[in-house]
Scaffold this motif. Structure first.
Motif, PDB file in Angstrom:
ATOM      1  N   ALA A 218       0.828  -1.213   0.000  1.00 44.01           N
ATOM      2  CA  ALA A 218       0.000   0.000   0.000  1.00 44.01           C
ATOM      3  C   ALA A 218       0.861   1.261   0.000  1.00 44.01           C
ATOM      4  O   ALA A 218       0.546   2.249  -0.683  1.00 44.01           O
ATOM      5  CB  ALA A 218      -0.943  -0.012   1.203  1.00 44.01           C
ATOM      6  N   GLN A 219       1.955   1.245   0.775  1.00 42.25           N
ATOM      7  CA  GLN A 219       2.835   2.420   0.823  1.00 42.25           C
ATOM      8  C   GLN A 219       3.487   2.680  -0.532  1.00 42.25           C
ATOM      9  O   GLN A 219       3.578   3.833  -0.984  1.00 42.25           O
ATOM     10  CB  GLN A 219       3.919   2.222   1.891  1.00 42.25           C
ATOM     11  CG  GLN A 219       3.415   2.282   3.322  1.00 42.25           C
ATOM     12  CD  GLN A 219       4.517   1.983   4.329  1.00 42.25           C
ATOM     13  OE1 GLN A 219       5.704   1.940   3.984  1.00 42.25           O
ATOM     14  NE2 GLN A 219       4.136   1.770   5.587  1.00 42.25           N
ATOM     15  N   GLU A 220       3.944   1.621  -1.182  1.00 41.07           N
ATOM     16  CA  GLU A 220       4.610   1.789  -2.479  1.00 41.07           C
ATOM     17  C   GLU A 220       3.627   2.270  -3.552  1.00 41.07           C
ATOM     18  O   GLU A 220       3.975   3.106  -4.392  1.00 41.07           O
ATOM     19  CB  GLU A 220       5.266   0.471  -2.918  1.00 41.07           C
ATOM     20  CG  GLU A 220       6.371  -0.020  -1.999  1.00 41.07           C
ATOM     21  CD  GLU A 220       7.469   1.012  -1.787  1.00 41.07           C
ATOM     22  OE1 GLU A 220       7.938   1.598  -2.777  1.00 41.07           O
ATOM     23  OE2 GLU A 220       7.834   1.235  -0.613  1.00 41.07           O
ATOM     24  N   ILE A 221       2.405   1.764  -3.506  1.00 34.74           N
ATOM     25  CA  ILE A 221       1.368   2.230  -4.447  1.00 34.74           C
ATOM     26  C   ILE A 221       1.066   3.702  -4.203  1.00 34.74           C
ATOM     27  O   ILE A 221       0.947   4.503  -5.146  1.00 34.74           O
ATOM     28  CB  ILE A 221       0.080   1.381  -4.295  1.00 34.74           C
ATOM     29  CG1 ILE A 221       0.317  -0.050  -4.799  1.00 34.74           C
ATOM     30  CG2 ILE A 221      -1.101   2.038  -5.013  1.00 34.74           C
ATOM     31  CD1 ILE A 221       0.469  -0.182  -6.304  1.00 34.74           C
TER      32      ILE A 221
ATOM     33  N   LYS B 254       2.988   6.007  -2.924  1.00 30.73           N
ATOM     34  CA  LYS B 254       4.108   6.841  -3.389  1.00 30.73           C
ATOM     35  C   LYS B 254       4.095   6.987  -4.909  1.00 30.73           C
ATOM     36  O   LYS B 254       4.294   8.075  -5.453  1.00 30.73           O
ATOM     37  CB  LYS B 254       5.446   6.240  -2.922  1.00 30.73           C
ATOM     38  CG  LYS B 254       5.742   6.450  -1.443  1.00 30.73           C
ATOM     39  CD  LYS B 254       7.188   6.112  -1.086  1.00 30.73           C
ATOM     40  CE  LYS B 254       7.456   4.630  -1.121  1.00 30.73           C
ATOM     41  NZ  LYS B 254       8.795   4.274  -0.571  1.00 30.73           N
ATOM     42  N   ALA B 255       3.875   5.860  -5.607  1.00 29.31           N
ATOM     43  CA  ALA B 255       3.853   5.900  -7.075  1.00 29.31           C
ATOM     44  C   ALA B 255       2.699   6.755  -7.587  1.00 29.31           C
ATOM     45  O   ALA B 255       2.850   7.541  -8.531  1.00 29.31           O
ATOM     46  CB  ALA B 255       3.754   4.483  -7.638  1.00 29.31           C
ATOM     47  N   ARG B 256       1.558   6.636  -6.924  1.00 32.61           N
ATOM     48  CA  ARG B 256       0.386   7.410  -7.352  1.00 32.61           C
ATOM     49  C   ARG B 256       0.612   8.897  -7.113  1.00 32.61           C
ATOM     50  O   ARG B 256       0.263   9.728  -7.969  1.00 32.61           O
ATOM     51  CB  ARG B 256      -0.854   6.890  -6.613  1.00 32.61           C
ATOM     52  CG  ARG B 256      -2.147   7.460  -7.127  1.00 32.61           C
ATOM     53  CD  ARG B 256      -3.345   6.665  -6.661  1.00 32.61           C
ATOM     54  NE  ARG B 256      -3.683   5.602  -7.591  1.00 32.61           N
ATOM     55  CZ  ARG B 256      -3.985   4.366  -7.269  1.00 32.61           C
ATOM     56  NH1 ARG B 256      -3.985   4.010  -6.005  1.00 32.61           N
ATOM     57  NH2 ARG B 256      -4.282   3.476  -8.186  1.00 32.61           N
ATOM     58  N   ALA B 257       1.195   9.235  -5.976  1.00 33.04           N
ATOM     59  CA  ALA B 257       1.470  10.648  -5.660  1.00 33.04           C
ATOM     60  C   ALA B 257       2.434  11.265  -6.672  1.00 33.04           C
ATOM     61  O   ALA B 257       2.354  12.454  -6.991  1.00 33.04           O
ATOM     62  CB  ALA B 257       2.034  10.762  -4.244  1.00 33.04           C
ATOM     63  N   ALA B 258       3.341  10.410  -7.178  1.00 33.59           N
ATOM     64  CA  ALA B 258       4.324  10.893  -8.169  1.00 33.59           C
ATOM     65  C   ALA B 258       3.787  10.820  -9.600  1.00 33.59           C
ATOM     66  O   ALA B 258       4.503  11.161 -10.556  1.00 33.59           O
ATOM     67  CB  ALA B 258       5.605  10.068  -8.054  1.00 33.59           C
ATOM     68  N   GLY B 259       2.536  10.360  -9.749  1.00 35.06           N
ATOM     69  CA  GLY B 259       1.940  10.257 -11.076  1.00 35.06           C
ATOM     70  C   GLY B 259       2.561   9.178 -11.946  1.00 35.06           C
ATOM     71  O   GLY B 259       2.578   9.290 -13.171  1.00 35.06           O
ATOM     72  N   ARG B 260       3.070   8.112 -11.309  1.00 36.19           N
ATOM     73  CA  ARG B 260       3.775   7.071 -12.052  1.00 36.19           C
ATOM     74  C   ARG B 260       2.834   5.968 -12.510  1.00 36.19           C
ATOM     75  O   ARG B 260       2.092   5.392 -11.727  1.00 36.19           O
ATOM     76  CB  ARG B 260       4.874   6.454 -11.186  1.00 36.19           C
ATOM     77  CG  ARG B 260       5.818   7.469 -10.596  1.00 36.19           C
ATOM     78  CD  ARG B 260       7.279   7.302 -10.922  1.00 36.19           C
ATOM     79  NE  ARG B 260       7.787   5.968 -10.999  1.00 36.19           N
ATOM     80  CZ  ARG B 260       8.156   5.371 -12.136  1.00 36.19           C
ATOM     81  NH1 ARG B 260       8.046   5.994 -13.291  1.00 36.19           N
ATOM     82  NH2 ARG B 260       8.661   4.158 -12.116  1.00 36.19           N
TER      83      ARG B 260
END
Length: 637
Positions: free
Chosen positions: A218-221, A223-229
């Motif tokens: 959940a944390q990695e998702i 972070k990726a979502r916040a960075a627009g990845r």
């Protein structure tokens, strides 16, 4: 289902006369980045390869291409009675979840061709994981969640995954199964160490994470979502592997069945309309697990390739909460077609033989039941027909084939039903029956069921990094054929009768007899819920049959009386030649987690041979019960 309305014979003849043309036409249902140079290259691989030169992506076809017309349609409905939760995921939401997870995998160093083991329960994240791998060209290998550490370790050593995707726990009925200790032990045992693990924490049981190796999903998702990845779909050769799925053999090194991208999509997409008779947009439910081939083919890939809504069910046919669980899911979600194992319906029949629980549910959407995974005994098929008032379609296939070999093609207009037969070979398959010398046998004669090469699109091209083993295991015994290791016969009408594994044909005083035929007779007794027949070693006759029976709930007659009736019934229906004298009542039968009865292990116990605990067994205690039941009747045990 009158045959006059069926297009089966015409369709099968069209395939037979021009196999490449048939599959070229079917391939038009798939989006290709580049079409095939050659539909079928006979010189490639062990028996040829399909769609050589084509470029494609399975995730694009299962998810992204539906966004224009189906973005707001449910792609997956997660229904979990064990956690009392439901979740509907649209195609647009699925695309977002998968693209972000694929970006996380990329950040963890996963590249095209890398293997990723997915060791997860029946939750949406398991589907996201499979599709995210497909999106970036990684090869997923799903291992049934909660599988023993030693067995998981053997799969890690064979696949050599870069990372493992897992969850903190799974839920089996009322029992919470901690996955993380099993995963940690498997990694400790494995010679090949994954670089990292991504762990989905479930609220039912959180787990600790190994420093420097385990990441929080959940944390990695987040972070990726916040960075627009997000990761885009990569172009794959049609012949590139999509996944490796290990067969659930009980001994030796597991066999990694390879599935390619192109042929797999073409075959699965074709089956949804032509075999299952399902249209895009409809709700399709395969009540299996993503750890098995049925879960790969008909929970995840085929329904999504076809633009259907797929049900992801985390529960059991009985006990979550009762034997009406399946009716509730069909009623709640408007399911048109259910595909499950015969053992599930035997369990429902055992608990609710009058189908009283069916009365409370709206089944108006439901139009067909498909059964596969074990032989569908006629008694269970008739019972399902009587209570559901819809076609009940027995069909037969294997992990290796990836889609049905023999079945009654509802989408082409069904053929007349013969209870006990899965009906006819589907286009793509030439099925024959051979004797021990490899010669064809006359109609109605028992022998080895084989498929003439080449295998169609979607079937395994090889085993993972074991081409010689592939040839030895499947192609060498009968040159020019794929050996199914199943036994049976083909009747005068071309209907195939699969009577059991080749090992389940027993030799009684020189007579080759099918244990499946005896099971059919035992199952017809009104007191019997399910049964299994094995061949026991005998000094005089070579082998003699022994029948194990589980009685229906509420049967109050003396067991000895019922057992005597069963012996008499087999004598009447099959004859004295069967030498059937031993019927033993047991509380339950040992099964794999996918519902297959462990007849081979039961035989070893009966013969007094050395045996090892099957890795796939659902409850190890049942084998002790079988041993005690045999000893009580004076058999080795």
């Amino acid at each position: 289902m009158p045959s006059t309305q069926s297009r089966y014979h015409e369709t099968y003849a069209r395939w037979k006369s021009d196999p490449e043309g048939f599959w070229r036409e079917a391939a038009r249902e798939i989006d290709w980045f580049r079409p095939a140079d050659t539909v079928f290259d006979r010189e490639a691989g062990a028996y040829g390869r399909w769609f050589v030169g084509a470029q494609c992506n399975t995730c694009h076809n299962a998810v992204d291409r539906h966004l224009a017309g189906r973005g707001d349609q449910a792609a997956i409905i997660y229904d979990s009675p064990v956690t009392n939760s439901k979740r509907s995921i649209t195609y647009a939401e699925l695309q977002d979840e998968v693209a972000v997870l694929a970006a996380v995998l990329r950040d963890m160093g996963v590249e095209k061709g890398d293997r990723v083991i997915v060791y997860m329960p029946m939750i949406p994240e398991a589907v996201f994981a499979m599709l995210a791998c497909a999106r970036i060209g990684a090869i997923h290998s799903v291992v049934f969640g909660g599988f023993a550490a030693k067995e998981l370790a053997t799969r890690i050593d064979d696949a050599k995954p870069k990372i493992v995707l897992s969850a903190s726990c799974g839920i089996e009925g009322a029992k919470v199964v901690a996955y993380k200790p099993l995963l940690d032990e498997a990694i400790r045992l494995a010679a090949s160490k994954p670089e990292a693990c991504l762990i989905w924490q479930r609220p039912q049981l959180a787990c600790s994470r190994a420093e420097g190796r385990d990441l929080d999903w959940a944390q990695e998702i987040s972070k990726a979502r916040a960075a627009g990845r997000k990761a885009e779909c990569v172009s794959m050769a049609a012949t590139d592997p999509l996944y490796v799925l290990y067969t659930s053999g009980t001994t030796g090194k597991p066999k990694g069945v390879v599935r390619d991208n192109g042929g797999h999509m073409v075959a699965l997409k074709w089956t949804m309309k032509n075999f299952f008779g399902v249209e895009p947009g409809e709700v399709f439910w395969a009540a299996s697990d993503v750890g098995w081939v049925v879960g790969h083919s008909y929970i995840v890939y085929a329904p999504l390739l076809h633009g259907c809504t797929a049900i992801l069910y985390e529960g059991k046919p009985v006990g979550t909460p009762d034997a009406g669980a399946y009716w509730r899911v069909i009623s709640d979600h408007g399911v048109v077609t259910l595909f499950t194992a015969p053992t599930a319906f035997r369990a429902i029949k055992k608990e609710d033989s009058r189908a009283e629980l069916l009365k409370g549910y709206d089944m108006s959407s439901f139009r067909a039941l498909f059964l596969a995974g074990e032989r569908a005994d006629p008694d269970t098929v008739k019972w399902a027909e009587d209570i559901l008032k819809v076609p009940v379609i027995d069909h037969w296939w294997q992990t290796e084939t990836g889609w049905p070999v023999v079945g009654n093609p509802l989408g082409l207009g069904g053929l007349p039903v013969k209870h006990g037969s899965p009906t006819v070979p589907l286009p793509g398959y030439t099925v024959e029956v051979l004797d021990e010398s490899g010669r064809p046998v006359p109609p109605g004669t028992m022998g080895a069921i084989v498929i003439r090469l080449p295998l169609p699109p979607g079937a395994l091209p090889t085993l993972w990094e074991a081409e010689d083993r592939f040839r030895e295991a499947y192609l060498s015994l009968y040159p020019g054929y794929y050996n199914t290791s199943d036994a049976g016969y083909i009747d005068e009408d071309g209907y195939v009768w699969v009577m059991g594994r080749t090992d389940d044909i027993i030799n009684v005083a020189g007579h080759r007899l099918s244990t499946g035929g005896m099971e059919e007779v035992l199952a017809s007794h009104p007191a019997v819920a399910e049964c299994a027949v094995i061949g026991m070693r005998d000094m005089l006759k070579g082998e003699v049959p022994c029948g194990f029976v589980v009685l229906k709930s509420g049967v109050n007659r003396p067991q000895a009386e019922i057992e005597a009736e069963l012996v008499a019934l087999v004598r009447e229906k099959i004859g004295p030649v069967a030498a059937f004298r031993l019927a033993i009542t047991v509380p339950r039968l040992p099964k794999t987690r996918s519902g297959k009865i462990l007849r081979g292990t039961m035989k070893k116990i009966a013969d007094g041979d050395n045996w090892s605990m099957p890795a796939t067994i659902d409850d190890p205690m049942i084998l002790d019960e079988i041993g005690e039941a045999l000893k009580s009747r004076g058999v080795a045990g």
